[in-house]
Design a protein around this motif. Structure first.
Motif, PDB file in Angstrom:
ATOM      1  N   GLU A 171       0.832  -1.209   0.000  1.00 40.48           N
ATOM      2  CA  GLU A 171       0.000   0.000   0.000  1.00 40.48           C
ATOM      3  C   GLU A 171       0.864   1.256   0.000  1.00 40.48           C
ATOM      4  N   ALA A 172       1.958   1.230   0.749  1.00 41.15           N
ATOM      5  CA  ALA A 172       2.827   2.410   0.822  1.00 41.15           C
ATOM      6  C   ALA A 172       3.368   2.772  -0.558  1.00 41.15           C
ATOM      7  N   PHE A 173       3.922   1.807  -1.264  1.00 39.19           N
ATOM      8  CA  PHE A 173       4.515   2.104  -2.564  1.00 39.19           C
ATOM      9  C   PHE A 173       3.453   2.380  -3.631  1.00 39.19           C
ATOM     10  N   ARG A 174       2.304   1.735  -3.514  1.00 41.57           N
ATOM     11  CA  ARG A 174       1.223   2.039  -4.469  1.00 41.57           C
ATOM     12  C   ARG A 174       0.775   3.485  -4.332  1.00 41.57           C
ATOM     13  N   ARG A 175       0.689   3.963  -3.107  1.00 38.80           N
ATOM     14  CA  ARG A 175       0.247   5.339  -2.874  1.00 38.80           C
ATOM     15  C   ARG A 175       1.315   6.346  -3.301  1.00 38.80           C
TER      16      ARG A 175
END
Length: 516
Positions: A171-175
Motif C-alpha cells: 500500500e505504501a509504494f502504491r500510494r
C-alpha cells in the motif's frame, strides 16, 4: 466509575495526516522542542479519545483505580497505566477494545499478529495507518538517491496474507506511485521461485530496483541471485527491511553484493509491529549516529544504555506513533486508531531521546555532529525528529551456565568475511543437556547452496562465535576462563533451506525451545 454511554455511531478520531507537501513542510519547520510538545499533546489526545469511546479501556482504567477525567496535563501522563497483551488485550472482549461503533460504521482493513507467542490477535485499522506508512516510505524513496526520471520496480518480499508487513508495504509504494512518482510494484511475497521469475523476466525492463523483506531473507535472495542468473549490479538497488535488527557489517554486506554506494541512503530498516504498523524508520541521520557511536565508545555509552548490545536506531513522527521509555528500559507506544494503544508495552527494550540530546551527547564525546552530517552529505535529509532505539527482544535469548546468550552476538560471529561463501548467517540456538546432565549451547547453522560441511569450517565457525560471545559478554568470558570446553558451542550444519530449521521465506526463529 460511572461513564456516559457512547453512541454506536461514534466516529474514529482522525489523526490529521497531512498532504505530503504539508507534512514535509512540518518536518522542516519543527525543531526538537516542538516535537516534544507534539508528542505530549498526541498522547493526551489519544488517551482522552480512548477513555471516551472505548468501553474496554474505561473498564481497564477503573480496575487500575485511575479516574480518566483527571488526566489533563503533561504531568498527568505518568498516571496513565501501561497496557499490554497480558493485562489488557487478552483480558477484555475484542470488540470492547475498539472504538464503539467503528467495526460496523468505518471502512477498515483487518490484519493479524503472527501468533508466535500465543493465539493470533486481530487488529482493525483505518486508512490513516496506510497513509502514515506511505509518508515514511516516501521519505526513504526521496532520500535514497534514486533518479525519479528512471523506471523503478518494487519487489515486496514480505509475507502476504493476513499479516501486516506485505500489505502495508504494498500500500505504501502504491500510494507513492499514485502521488506522482511512478513505480511498478509486484508482490511475490516469500515465494523464492516467483521472486526470481520476476527478477528474470520483468526486472530487466527497469533501471532501478527496490527490494523489501526480512533481513535474513534479503541476504538469502542476494546470495542466491547469481545462481538464478540475476546480476544485482545491473540495477541501481535499494533495500527496505523490517522485523528485526541487523549490524552495520550486515548493511555493508548487502551494499557490496548489490553495488550500492551510500551507507546512509541505500538500506533502510523499519521499526514496526503487527499492532501499530510502521512506527519509526532508520534515516540517514540515525544511521550516521549509529556508525559514529560504533567508532566512539564515549558517544556509544552516552546514548545507548547497554554497552555490549547494538540496537536498531530510528526516528519517529510523534503525531503518528509516540514512544516513551519506562524506568526499567521498556518501550511504551501510543497510537489512536480503531483499536487504540495507550502507553502500550510492546515487549521491546530500549530508549528514547531527542535530537537536542543526541547533539549534546555527541559534543560531550568530542564529535561535531553538524560537521559529520556535512561530511556524510546528508544535510538536506536531516530533521529534528526524536529517536527511539530498540534491542532485540530480551525474551529471545538463552542462558548458558547463567550467562545470557543473545542471538545478535552469535550473528556478529557468523558475519566474518571468511565465512560468507560457506554459510548464510541463519541459525537457531538452544541450550540442551547431555546424558550426564551437563548444559551446552547448541547451534544449528545453515550452509550456503551447494556447500558442504567440513571439519575446518566447523573449527572456524566455533572460533568466530566464541570470540564474539567472549568480546560482547563479560559473563560468558568469565565462564569461558573458568569452565573452558563446557561453554564451547556444539555446531550442526544443515543443508541450504532445510525445512527443519530454515524453511525458505518465513521469519527466522533464532531461538528455539529446549527439546527436553
Amino acid at each position: 466509575m460511572k461513564t456516559r454511554p457512547v453512541a454506536h455511531k461514534t466516529k474514529v478520531a482522525k489523526r490529521e495526516v497531512s498532504t505530503p507537501a504539508a507534512f514535509l513542510a512540518e518536518l522542516t519547520m519543527n525543531d526538537s522542542a516542538d516535537w516534544v510538545r507534539v508528542q505530549n499533546a498526541a498522547i493526551i489526545k489519544h488517551f482522552k479519545n480512548a477513555f471516551k469511546n472505548v468501553p474496554g479501556y474505561r473498564k481497564f482504567l477503573g480496575q487500575m483505580g485511575v479516574d480518566g477525567t483527571e488526566i489533563r496535563t503533561v504531568k498527568d501522563l505518568q498516571k496513565i497505566p501501561p497496557t499490554s497483551k497480558t493485562n489488557y488485550l487478552r483480558v477484555h472482549p475484542w470488540d470492547k477494545l475498539c472504538v464503539a461503533g467503528a467495526l460496523t460504521h468505518e471502512p477498515l482493513v483487518m490484519t493479524s499478529t503472527s501468533g508466535s507467542t500465543g493465539q493470533p490477535f486481530y487488529i482493525p485499522r483505518t486508512d490513516d495507518v496506510h497513509e502514515q506508512s506511505m509518508l515514511y516510505h516516501r521519505l526513504f524513496v526521496e532520500r535514497s538517491g534514486l533518479d525519479p526520471k528512471k523506471s523503478t520496480l518494487v519487489v515486496v518480499c514480505f509475507g502476504m496474507g493476513v499479516w501486516i508487513g506485505g500489505l502495508l508495504t504494498y500500500e505504501a509504494f502504491r500510494r507513492i506511485s499514485k502521488d506522482g512518482r511512478p513505480l511498478t510494484v509486484i508482490t511475490p511475497g516469500v515465494n523464492k521461485k516467483e521472486i526470481f521469475e520476476a527478477l528474470t523476466h520483468i526486472a530487466p525492463s527497469y533501471d532501478q530496483l527496490i527490494l523489501c523483506g526480512y533481513p535474513p531473507f534479503m541476504k538469502d535472495l542476494i546470495d542466491d541471485g547469481p545462481l538464478f542468473g540475476v546480476e544485482w549490479k545491473r540495477w541501481d538497488v535499494r533495500i527496505v527491511c523490517a522485523a528485526e535488527a541487523f549490524s552495520e557489517h550486515f548493511r555493508d554486506y548487502l551494499m557490496q553484493k548489490t553495488g550500492a554506494k551510500d551507507p546512509y541512503r541505500s538500506v533502510m530498516n523499519i521499526y514496526g509491529s503487527a499492532e501499530l504498523g510502521t512506527m519509526a524508520t532508520e534515516t540517514p541521520l540515525s544511521i550516521l549516529v549509529r556508525r559514529l557511536a560504533l567508532k566512539n565508545d564515549t558517544f556509544y555509552r552516552k546514548i545507548f544504555k547497554e554497552a555490549h548490545r547494538l540496537p536498531t536506531l530510528a526516528q519517529y513522527i510523534p503525531s503518528f506513533v509516540s514512544f516513551e521509555e519506562s524506568e526499567d528500559g521498556r518501550i511504551y507506544a501510543t497510537d489512536g486508531t480503531v483499536l487504540p494503544f495507550i502507553r502500550y508495552d510492546i515487549g521491546d527494550q530500549g530508549g528514547v531521546f531527542t535530537f537536542t540530546e543526541v547533539q549534546e551527547a555527541a559534543k560531550d564525546a568530542g564529535i561535531n555532529l553538524g560537521a559529520e552530517i556535512k561530511r556524510a552529505g546528508i544535510a538536506e535529509t536531516v530533521h529534528q525528529l526524536p529517536f527511539v532505539y530498540v534491542y532485540e527482544r530480551s525474551d529471545l535469548s538463552v542462558k548458558l551456565y547463567g550467562a545470557i546468550i543473545f542471538p545478535e552476538h552469535v550473528k556478529i560471529g557468523l558475519q566474518k568475511s571468511e565465512l560468507e561463501r560457506s554459510i548464510t548467517g541463519r541459525f537457531t540456538m538452544t541450550t540442551e543437556h547431555d546424558s550426564k546432565h551437563n548444559e551446552y549451547l547448541e547451534l544449528n547453522i545453515e550452509l550456503q547452496a551447494k556447500q558442504e560441511a567440513t571439519d575446518d569450517l566447523k573449527k572456524t565457525v566455533v572460533a568466530a562465535v566464541v570470540e564474539s560471545l567472549a568480546r560482547n559478554s563479560a559473563e560468558y568470558q568469565n565462564n569461558l576462563s573458568a569452565m573452558g570446553e563446557k561453554v564451547i558451542p556444539k555446531i550442526t550444519f544443515w543443508p541450504h533451506e532445510h525445512p527443519k530449521y530454515f524453511h525458505p521465506g518465513i521469519k527466522q526463529k533464532w531461538v528455539i525451545r529446549s527439546k527436553e
